[in-house]
Motif scaffolding. Structure first.
Motif, short mmCIF file in Angstrom:
data_model
loop_
_atom_site.label_atom_id
_atom_site.label_comp_id
_atom_site.label_asym_id
_atom_site.label_seq_id
_atom_site.Cartn_x
_atom_site.Cartn_y
_atom_site.Cartn_z
N VAL A 31 0.94 -1.11 -0.03
CA VAL A 31 -0.12 -0.22 0.19
C VAL A 31 0.81 1.19 0.00
O VAL A 31 1.62 1.35 0.81
CB VAL A 31 -0.79 -0.09 1.24
CG1 VAL A 31 -1.99 1.21 1.18
CG2 VAL A 31 -1.75 -1.22 1.43
N PRO A 32 0.89 2.16 -0.97
CA PRO A 32 1.84 3.19 -1.28
C PRO A 32 1.27 4.11 0.24
O PRO A 32 0.27 4.28 0.58
CB PRO A 32 1.27 3.94 -2.44
CG PRO A 32 0.80 2.89 -3.15
CD PRO A 32 0.06 2.05 -2.34
N ALA A 33 2.43 4.80 0.48
CA ALA A 33 2.21 5.63 1.85
C ALA A 33 1.20 6.90 1.70
O ALA A 33 1.29 7.52 0.43
CB ALA A 33 3.58 6.36 2.19
N GLY A 34 0.38 7.02 2.66
CA GLY A 34 -0.72 8.09 2.31
C GLY A 34 -1.71 7.76 1.69
O GLY A 34 -2.87 8.60 1.76
N LEU A 35 -1.86 6.67 0.91
CA LEU A 35 -3.17 6.23 0.26
C LEU A 35 -4.23 6.07 1.04
O LEU A 35 -4.42 5.44 2.01
CB LEU A 35 -2.92 4.95 -0.64
CG LEU A 35 -3.79 4.57 -1.81
CD1 LEU A 35 -3.59 5.83 -2.75
CD2 LEU A 35 -3.66 3.21 -2.30
N ALA A 36 -5.29 6.92 0.75
CA ALA A 36 -6.63 7.04 1.30
C ALA A 36 -7.86 6.77 0.49
O ALA A 36 -7.88 6.84 -0.89
CB ALA A 36 -6.56 8.51 2.08
N CYS A 37 -9.10 6.82 1.27
CA CYS A 37 -10.19 6.36 0.35
C CYS A 37 -11.50 7.00 0.93
O CYS A 37 -11.45 7.37 2.19
CB CYS A 37 -10.52 4.93 0.68
SG CYS A 37 -11.83 4.19 -0.35
N ALA A 38 -12.25 7.37 0.02
CA ALA A 38 -13.43 8.08 0.48
C ALA A 38 -14.66 7.13 -0.16
O ALA A 38 -14.39 6.59 -1.36
CB ALA A 38 -13.81 9.39 -0.37
N VAL A 39 -15.53 6.65 0.83
CA VAL A 39 -16.68 5.67 0.25
C VAL A 39 -17.99 6.48 0.53
O VAL A 39 -18.18 6.84 1.46
CB VAL A 39 -16.60 4.47 0.92
CG1 VAL A 39 -17.90 3.63 0.59
CG2 VAL A 39 -15.20 3.60 0.87
N LEU A 40 -18.92 6.51 -0.28
CA LEU A 40 -20.10 7.01 -0.38
C LEU A 40 -21.04 5.98 -0.62
O LEU A 40 -20.85 5.32 -1.47
CB LEU A 40 -20.46 8.17 -1.65
CG LEU A 40 -21.63 8.75 -1.72
CD1 LEU A 40 -21.72 9.66 -0.59
CD2 LEU A 40 -22.06 9.14 -2.94
N HIS A 41 -21.93 5.86 0.58
CA HIS A 41 -22.94 4.76 0.49
C HIS A 41 -24.45 5.55 0.47
O HIS A 41 -24.83 5.77 1.31
CB HIS A 41 -22.72 4.05 1.68
CG HIS A 41 -23.98 3.04 1.96
ND1 HIS A 41 -24.79 2.99 3.02
CD2 HIS A 41 -24.38 1.98 0.98
CE1 HIS A 41 -25.72 1.93 2.75
NE2 HIS A 41 -25.34 1.45 1.65
N PRO A 42 -24.83 5.18 -0.76
CA PRO A 42 -26.47 5.75 -1.05
C PRO A 42 -27.20 4.93 -0.13
O PRO A 42 -27.19 3.55 0.01
CB PRO A 42 -26.35 5.59 -2.57
CG PRO A 42 -25.12 5.66 -3.05
CD PRO A 42 -24.25 4.87 -2.09
N LYS A 43 -28.07 5.35 0.74
CA LYS A 43 -29.01 4.53 1.31
C LYS A 43 -30.12 4.04 0.44
O LYS A 43 -31.46 4.19 0.43
CB LYS A 43 -29.76 5.68 2.16
CG LYS A 43 -28.66 5.89 3.28
CD LYS A 43 -29.49 6.84 4.41
CE LYS A 43 -28.56 7.38 5.12
NZ LYS A 43 -28.98 8.22 6.46
N GLN A 68 -10.94 13.37 1.85
CA GLN A 68 -12.01 14.10 2.36
C GLN A 68 -12.78 15.11 1.50
O GLN A 68 -13.71 15.40 1.27
CB GLN A 68 -11.44 14.88 3.68
CG GLN A 68 -12.74 15.74 4.40
CD GLN A 68 -13.67 14.83 4.94
OE1 GLN A 68 -13.36 13.68 5.82
NE2 GLN A 68 -14.67 14.71 4.75
N ALA A 69 -12.04 15.87 0.67
CA ALA A 69 -12.37 16.74 -0.31
C ALA A 69 -13.30 16.12 -1.36
O ALA A 69 -14.31 16.38 -1.63
CB ALA A 69 -11.27 17.66 -0.93
N ALA A 70 -12.62 14.86 -1.65
CA ALA A 70 -13.49 14.11 -2.78
C ALA A 70 -14.56 13.64 -2.26
O ALA A 70 -15.65 13.60 -3.07
CB ALA A 70 -12.51 12.95 -3.25
N GLY A 71 -14.62 13.26 -1.22
CA GLY A 71 -15.73 12.63 -0.31
C GLY A 71 -17.08 13.73 -0.07
O GLY A 71 -18.12 13.23 -0.59
N ASP A 72 -16.51 14.83 -0.01
CA ASP A 72 -17.51 15.83 0.36
C ASP A 72 -18.26 16.38 -1.03
O ASP A 72 -19.44 16.65 -1.15
CB ASP A 72 -16.73 17.18 0.72
CG ASP A 72 -16.44 17.12 2.33
OD1 ASP A 72 -17.03 16.10 2.89
OD2 ASP A 72 -15.51 17.86 2.67
#
Length: 309
Positions: free
Chosen positions: A164-176, A274-278
């Motif tokens: 896993v590359p350093a710093g790699l992060a994820c946003a997950v949007l879960h529609p209800k 976080q910006a992508a998730g928003d």
């Protein structure tokens, strides 16, 4: 009593249909294993499922996984399970797999850790198959081991753990809303055009190379699904707008998680995630009134682990 947390997971990872996945840091499920007087496996209670999951031992993914484990170990000790669902059902982020993983790890701890990780994986997959009729190693394996995985084969399991590359992060949007995996799979069919398959193979190779070299530009170019996403995108309102919003906000790429409805975006840092998730949440709100949950976290390097009950 032994309580184990198992994280949710993103499967397919765009180009890696049925073979690639990575763990989330959160959300996840917790399963508590406790001894019981009578031999066998039972479910004491399930919390967080709105009463929808079965408590029948052979049909619930968690208890079926533990039943497979006690049969493999040939033990007569009885085990009772309490399941705390932190993952929404039919969400595309490995809900059934996380329950199976948390249960077998908790049971193994209760029994004194007699089973190796390879056996725990096989039993978790057996539990998922008994509970939902299919095996998804690209969900179960990252939930157990953490990090990125490549599942070369489900039967027998042939699992490659990827860096896993350093710093790699994820946003997950879960529609209800819910997407039934079987119905989503039927949309893909049994035949794929050679040009689509060739592009998919190239992207899988690129993604694996990018993870080993921490080449985020290559990773971004490789997060393209030529097979499942084009056929499943219509299941999620505003999918194209949500994906475009994530990339405009700096995400490396975005796609459906599993069969959906959840949409993931990978990013080079937690701040960009976080910006992508928003941006994803705002785009979905414009396209649908269904509502959606959002999780932003690093890619989960740690899999199932013991927690305080």
């Amino acid at each position: 009593m032994i309580a184990v947390y198992a994280p949710g997971s993103v499967s397919n990872v765009a180009c890696g249909f049925d073979i690639m996945g990575f763990a989330l840091e959160e959300p996840g499920d917790v399963v508590v294993a406790a001894p019981q007087d009578q031999p066998g496996v039972s479910i004491a209670a399930i919390h967080g499922d709105d009463g929808r999951l079965t408590t029948e031992t052979r049909k619930n993914t968690a208890s079926a996984a533990v039943l497979a484990l006690v049969n493999r170990l040939e033990t007569t000790r009885g085990i009772s399970l309490t399941i705390h669902k932190g993952l929404p059902l039919a969400s595309g982020i490995g809900s059934s797999g996380a329950s199976a993983v948390a249960a077998v790890v908790a049971a193994n701890e209760l029994l004194g850790r007699p089973a190796p990780m390879s056996m725990l994986l096989e039993c978790a997959m057996a539990g998922e198959q008994a509970g939902c009729g299919a095996v998804h190693p690209d969900n179960v394996t990252p939930s157990l081991y953490g990090g990125f995985i490549l599942a070369r084969s489900a039967q027998p399991p042939d699992i490659v753990r990827l860096p896993v590359p350093a710093g790699l992060a994820c946003a997950v949007l879960h529609p209800k809303m819910e997407v039934e995996t079987g119905a989503a799979r039927k949309l893909i069919g049994d035949h794929v055009a050679l040009k689509d398959a060739t592009r998919q193979w190239a992207n899988v190779g690129g993604l694996v190379a990018a993870l080993y070299t921490s080449d985020l530009a290559l990773l971004s170019r490789s997060l393209v699904d030529s097979i499942a996403e084009p056929r499943r995108a219509s299941l999620v309102p505003g999918f194209a707008e949500v994906k475009a919003a994530a990339i405009a906000a700096g995400a490396l790429g975005a796609s459906l998680s599993g069969s959906g409805p959840s949409i993931f975006a990978l990013a080079p840092s937690l701040e960009i995630a976080q910006a992508a998730g928003d941006a994803m949440q705002a785009a979905f709100a414009r396209a649908s009134n269904a509502g959606a949950d959002l999780w932003v976290c690093p890619v989960g390097r740690q899999g199932a682990r013991v927690v305080r009950p």
